[in-house]
Scaffold this active site. Structure first.
Site, PDB file in Angstrom:
ATOM      1  N   TRP A  45       0.826  -1.220   0.000  1.00  0.00           N
ATOM      2  CA  TRP A  45       0.000   0.000   0.000  1.00  0.00           C
ATOM      3  C   TRP A  45       0.853   1.262   0.000  1.00  0.00           C
ATOM      4  O   TRP A  45       1.818   1.376   0.751  1.00  0.00           O
ATOM      5  CB  TRP A  45      -0.894  -0.001   1.235  1.00  0.00           C
ATOM      6  CG  TRP A  45      -1.573   1.321   1.501  1.00  0.00           C
ATOM      7  CD1 TRP A  45      -1.059   2.389   2.174  1.00  0.00           C
ATOM      8  CD2 TRP A  45      -2.880   1.705   1.092  1.00  0.00           C
ATOM      9  NE1 TRP A  45      -1.973   3.425   2.214  1.00  0.00           N
ATOM     10  CE2 TRP A  45      -3.101   3.030   1.559  1.00  0.00           C
ATOM     11  CE3 TRP A  45      -3.901   1.070   0.376  1.00  0.00           C
ATOM     12  CZ2 TRP A  45      -4.286   3.713   1.332  1.00  0.00           C
ATOM     13  CZ3 TRP A  45      -5.082   1.760   0.153  1.00  0.00           C
ATOM     14  CH2 TRP A  45      -5.277   3.061   0.632  1.00  0.00           C
ATOM     15  N   ASP A  48      -0.029   9.135   0.541  1.00  0.00           N
ATOM     16  CA  ASP A  48       0.561  10.457   0.304  1.00  0.00           C
ATOM     17  C   ASP A  48       2.041  10.433  -0.069  1.00  0.00           C
ATOM     18  O   ASP A  48       2.854   9.818   0.632  1.00  0.00           O
ATOM     19  CB  ASP A  48       0.487  11.325   1.569  1.00  0.00           C
ATOM     20  CG  ASP A  48      -0.883  11.395   2.184  1.00  0.00           C
ATOM     21  OD1 ASP A  48      -1.808  10.727   1.686  1.00  0.00           O
ATOM     22  OD2 ASP A  48      -1.030  12.129   3.171  1.00  0.00           O
ATOM     23  N   TRP A  72      -4.453   0.325   3.979  1.00  0.00           N
ATOM     24  CA  TRP A  72      -3.784   1.241   4.905  1.00  0.00           C
ATOM     25  C   TRP A  72      -3.513   0.556   6.241  1.00  0.00           C
ATOM     26  O   TRP A  72      -4.305  -0.243   6.730  1.00  0.00           O
ATOM     27  CB  TRP A  72      -4.661   2.473   5.101  1.00  0.00           C
ATOM     28  CG  TRP A  72      -4.002   3.586   5.862  1.00  0.00           C
ATOM     29  CD1 TRP A  72      -3.260   4.606   5.365  1.00  0.00           C
ATOM     30  CD2 TRP A  72      -4.050   3.790   7.287  1.00  0.00           C
ATOM     31  NE1 TRP A  72      -2.827   5.439   6.366  1.00  0.00           N
ATOM     32  CE2 TRP A  72      -3.293   4.960   7.566  1.00  0.00           C
ATOM     33  CE3 TRP A  72      -4.633   3.102   8.346  1.00  0.00           C
ATOM     34  CZ2 TRP A  72      -3.128   5.452   8.858  1.00  0.00           C
ATOM     35  CZ3 TRP A  72      -4.463   3.587   9.627  1.00  0.00           C
ATOM     36  CH2 TRP A  72      -3.718   4.754   9.874  1.00  0.00           C
TER      37      TRP A  72
END
Length: 505
Positions: A45, A48, A72
């Site tokens: 994963w 940002d 996440w």
């Protein structure tokens, strides 16, 4: 003899395993929907981008990374470097969770004057811990290894959504400045040494329907005057639904940011998939270079990818220009070199009335330049990833003066991604007779830069991997393609050295 045979068998097995691992490593970038000229991690994963900084010929891209899952989880800083912002090499994980918690977003700077005491030209990262306190780490080997500051955290959690510090050197005041999100506003702090921070001011305005995240602040010059641009990622209710990025153009004196109209809302991207982006520190020639996360929290954990999840936008250079509505942000893509592309064709003066398939022209990795005269058509554009079903449609809609993208989320017969906005729209004033579009098509995305990057739409799209066609069209009247060029873009991973990463085992 038995020992010799055992050794031979061991050697054969050893090299067989090595060959298998190498094959597996290269297969990482051949999965369905895997981006071929946008950066994505080899596995697991990513969200940002953060800590981007340039030094010694390398553009560093750090990013939020969960090495144990394709969803996440406890955040680490992944790490990649590039010489040209196109070709990337993934490096080992840079920052790991510690006793203060997982490592969330932040920024990185080069401390040229050793203001921190960490050493001359140290690379210094400033980031949020998951508990919303702020920490610091430093590196003496261009980000390959890191030391956490023993005095962490350097800022307490002053708000329950206090995160994503962007730090930069403010030359007029001779201090470091920080902009950091706090709920539905940003706060400004100053420091002389990167470890002790003093509160300076706050700013709020614009879109207030969701929390603010991942702010950025940078200067741009227009007509010899320096303006400051504040980027703020907002968590929901953007034009395309879900998260998006708004921006403000104003002034900054080292402590306070101000704008003439704080309630004005300006959007950086009208697509669904450009979020949490920031700019590089220390970029050559003072260029402002931006990259975003190409996904949306509405559905990021449900996109139909396997072994990895998450990718970045293309890098864009940001500038300011005058428009009839005032000064606005212009975005110019840093694209793969066209000299390395394969030209598929050049066309002039194609009159459209209905569908116009480009026979013999196909591909899923494309760089398209279009100059269209909409004429009397109510809608004119093209379909990419065209085939028997579920293409991606890019259209100019004259009645609304909008650029419209219709994308697909059909991942199988009767299977769809929940909360996936299928239609996105952005304002496209038709000034004069023509509209120009630069369109980048990758395996699972389209990025459209209209009228020299004054309007941008970035979208993921998951069409059937067998779809490779391209079709022009005009509905409700006639239109003319004054000029069009289409190139096939090569994969940045073809022939690249791809390591066997521990976190991909």
């Amino acid at each position: 003899m038995s020992r010799l045979i055992s050794r031979i068998l061991f050697i054969v097995l050893f090299f067989s395993v090595l060959a298998l691992v190498a094959q597996d490593a290269h297969d990482m970038y051949k999965e369905p929907f895997r981006p071929q000229f946008h950066y994505s991690p080899p596995c697991r994963w990513m969200n940002d981008p953060n800590g981007m900084v340039y030094v010694d010929g390398e553009y560093h891209l750090f990013y939020q990374f969960h090495p144990f899952s394709e969803t996440w989880g406890p955040m680490h800083w992944g790490h990649a470097v590039s010489p040209d912002l196109i070709h990337w090499e993934t490096l080992p994980i840079a920052l790991y969770p510690d006793d203060n918690g997982p490592i969330w977003s932040g920024s990185a700077v080069i401390d040229v004057n050793n203001t921190s005491g960490f050493g001359e030209n140290a690379m210094v990262a400033i980031f949020s811990f998951q508990n919303q306190t702020q920490g610091v780490a430093y590196s003496h080997d261009n980000g390959r290894t890191w030391t956490k500051y023993e005095g962490n955290p350097v800022l307490p959690a002053v708000h329950h959504d206090f995160r994503d510090p962007k730090v930069f050197w403010h030359e007029p005041t001779g201090r470091w400045a920080m902009v950091i999100s706090a709920g539905r506003e940003v706060l400004f702090f100053t420091s002389t040494n990167l470890t002790k921070w003093d509160y300076a001011s706050n700013f709020s305005g614009g879109h207030q329907m969701s929390i603010w995240e991942v702010p950025d602040l940078f200067p741009l010059t227009i007509d010899g005057e320096t303006k400051w641009v504040l980027l703020v990622s907002v968590g929901d209710y953007s034009p395309a639904g879900g998260n998006g990025i708004q921006y403000f153009i104003g002034d900054f004196d080292g402590e306070r940011f101000s704008v003439e109209d704080s309630e004005q809302i300006l959007w950086m991207d009208y697509g669904s998939d450009n979020y949490a982006g920031t700019t590089w520190s220390n970029a050559p020639d003072g260029r402002i270079l931006y990259i975003g996360w190409m996904s949306n929290w509405k559905y990021a954990d449900r996109t139909p990818t396997s072994t990895w999840r998450g990718a970045n936008t293309l890098v864009r250079e940001l500038t300011l220009v005058h428009t009839s509505e005032g000064i606005r942000l212009q975005q110019t893509p840093i694209a793969p070199d066209r000299a390395q592309n394969t030209p598929l064709g050049v066309w002039d003066d194609i009159v459209l009335d209905g569908d116009y398939p480009l026979e013999g022209i196909e591909g899923r990795l494309l760089d398209i330049t279009l100059e269209i005269e909409p004429g009397t058509a109510s809608e004119v554009g093209l379909r990419v990833h065209d085939g028997a079903n579920e293409p991606t449609t890019i259209a100019i809609e004259q009645a609304t003066s909008e650029l419209v993208v219709r994308r697909t989320d059909q991942t199988g017969p009767g299977e769809y991604i929940s909360d996936f906005t299928r239609v996105t729209r952005g304002p496209l004033p038709i000034e004069g007779d023509t509209v120009t579009l630069r369109i980048f098509v990758d395996e699972s995305s389209v990025e459209i830069f209209a009228n020299d990057g004054m309007l941008v739409i970035s979208n993921q799209t998951f069409s059937d991997p067998q779809n490779t066609g391209i079709t022009l069209f005009a509905n409700g009247g006639t239109a003319t393609v004054r000029h069009m060029e289409i190139d096939a873009v090569p994969s940045i991973w073809e022939g690249a050295e791809i390591a066997d990463y521990d976190f991909c085992q």
